[in-house]
Scaffold this motif. Sequence first.
Motif, PDB file in Angstrom:
ATOM      1  N   PRO A  37       0.821  -1.208   0.000  1.00  0.00           N
ATOM      2  CA  PRO A  37       0.000   0.000   0.000  1.00  0.00           C
ATOM      3  C   PRO A  37       0.860   1.265   0.000  1.00  0.00           C
ATOM      4  O   PRO A  37       1.878   1.328   0.676  1.00  0.00           O
ATOM      5  CB  PRO A  37      -0.803  -0.121   1.295  1.00  0.00           C
ATOM      6  N   TRP A  44      -2.568   3.303 -12.273  1.00  0.00           N
ATOM      7  CA  TRP A  44      -2.533   4.690 -11.802  1.00  0.00           C
ATOM      8  C   TRP A  44      -1.508   5.506 -12.587  1.00  0.00           C
ATOM      9  O   TRP A  44      -1.776   6.637 -13.004  1.00  0.00           O
ATOM     10  CB  TRP A  44      -2.204   4.749 -10.312  1.00  0.00           C
ATOM     11  N   PHE A  85      -6.313  12.751  -6.464  1.00  0.00           N
ATOM     12  CA  PHE A  85      -5.822  11.691  -5.602  1.00  0.00           C
ATOM     13  C   PHE A  85      -4.591  12.151  -4.845  1.00  0.00           C
ATOM     14  O   PHE A  85      -3.671  12.709  -5.413  1.00  0.00           O
ATOM     15  CB  PHE A  85      -5.482  10.457  -6.434  1.00  0.00           C
ATOM     16  N   THR A  86      -4.584  11.883  -3.544  1.00  0.00           N
ATOM     17  CA  THR A  86      -3.414  12.155  -2.724  1.00  0.00           C
ATOM     18  C   THR A  86      -2.575  10.872  -2.673  1.00  0.00           C
ATOM     19  O   THR A  86      -3.079   9.790  -2.993  1.00  0.00           O
ATOM     20  CB  THR A  86      -3.821  12.541  -1.288  1.00  0.00           C
ATOM     21  N   GLU A  88      -1.956   9.110  -0.281  1.00  0.00           N
ATOM     22  CA  GLU A  88      -2.603   8.163   0.618  1.00  0.00           C
ATOM     23  C   GLU A  88      -3.758   7.407  -0.030  1.00  0.00           C
ATOM     24  O   GLU A  88      -4.112   6.321   0.405  1.00  0.00           O
ATOM     25  CB  GLU A  88      -3.123   8.878   1.883  1.00  0.00           C
ATOM     26  N   ASP A  89      -4.367   7.993  -1.073  1.00  0.00           N
ATOM     27  CA  ASP A  89      -5.526   7.305  -1.656  1.00  0.00           C
ATOM     28  C   ASP A  89      -5.340   6.887  -3.111  1.00  0.00           C
ATOM     29  O   ASP A  89      -6.303   6.527  -3.771  1.00  0.00           O
ATOM     30  CB  ASP A  89      -6.804   8.122  -1.469  1.00  0.00           C
ATOM     31  N   HIS A  91      -4.187   4.197  -4.049  1.00  0.00           N
ATOM     32  CA  HIS A  91      -4.596   2.790  -4.117  1.00  0.00           C
ATOM     33  C   HIS A  91      -6.084   2.614  -4.392  1.00  0.00           C
ATOM     34  O   HIS A  91      -6.524   1.536  -4.763  1.00  0.00           O
ATOM     35  CB  HIS A  91      -4.203   2.057  -2.825  1.00  0.00           C
ATOM     36  N   THR A  92      -6.875   3.674  -4.238  1.00  0.00           N
ATOM     37  CA  THR A  92      -8.313   3.559  -4.500  1.00  0.00           C
ATOM     38  C   THR A  92      -8.653   3.729  -5.979  1.00  0.00           C
ATOM     39  O   THR A  92      -9.776   3.450  -6.377  1.00  0.00           O
ATOM     40  CB  THR A  92      -9.118   4.598  -3.691  1.00  0.00           C
TER      41      THR A  92
END
Length: 171
Positions: A37, A44, A85-86, A88-89, A91-92
Amino acid sequence: MNAAQLYVETIKRADETLLKALEGLTVEELRAQPAGPGSNPIGWLIWHLTRSRDNITAHFAEQPSVWEQGGWAPKFGFAGEPPRFTPEDVHTFDPVSYETLMGYYRAVAERTEAVVSALSEGDLDRMIPPQIAGRPAMKLGSRLGVILNDNIQHIGQVAYLRGLLRGHGWF
């Protein structure tokens, strides 16, 4: 050969490397985060380099983006503009399908080639306003350099990640 032709030839060569690196990958591999993660998956990276190229090209061409013109938001499951997207996200992000991701990529690559091929040497020195408030205006040639730098770096990352997932395949 003029500078615009050199640019088109260079970015097309980088695009060929990307297409070779993606050959045969599954959606699961596009989503994979080999370092766990927080690491950028291949899907991406492709989406990011494509959105960046699309936004910059649309801005200096003073045209709507391919994203807007092609109605890509619902194809990716977004209601409108995608979220910012940051780290931290990241992966979403879900590429939905290989075909959707690559359809958007190809549409942007075609637009970029058409727009850049139409530029004259003098156009490259034209100052364009910043896309983000507070940033300086840049020469068009410098903005093209931003696309090229971003794309080549991310394509190298994609090729490396592909090697981690499946071994060589990008050359």
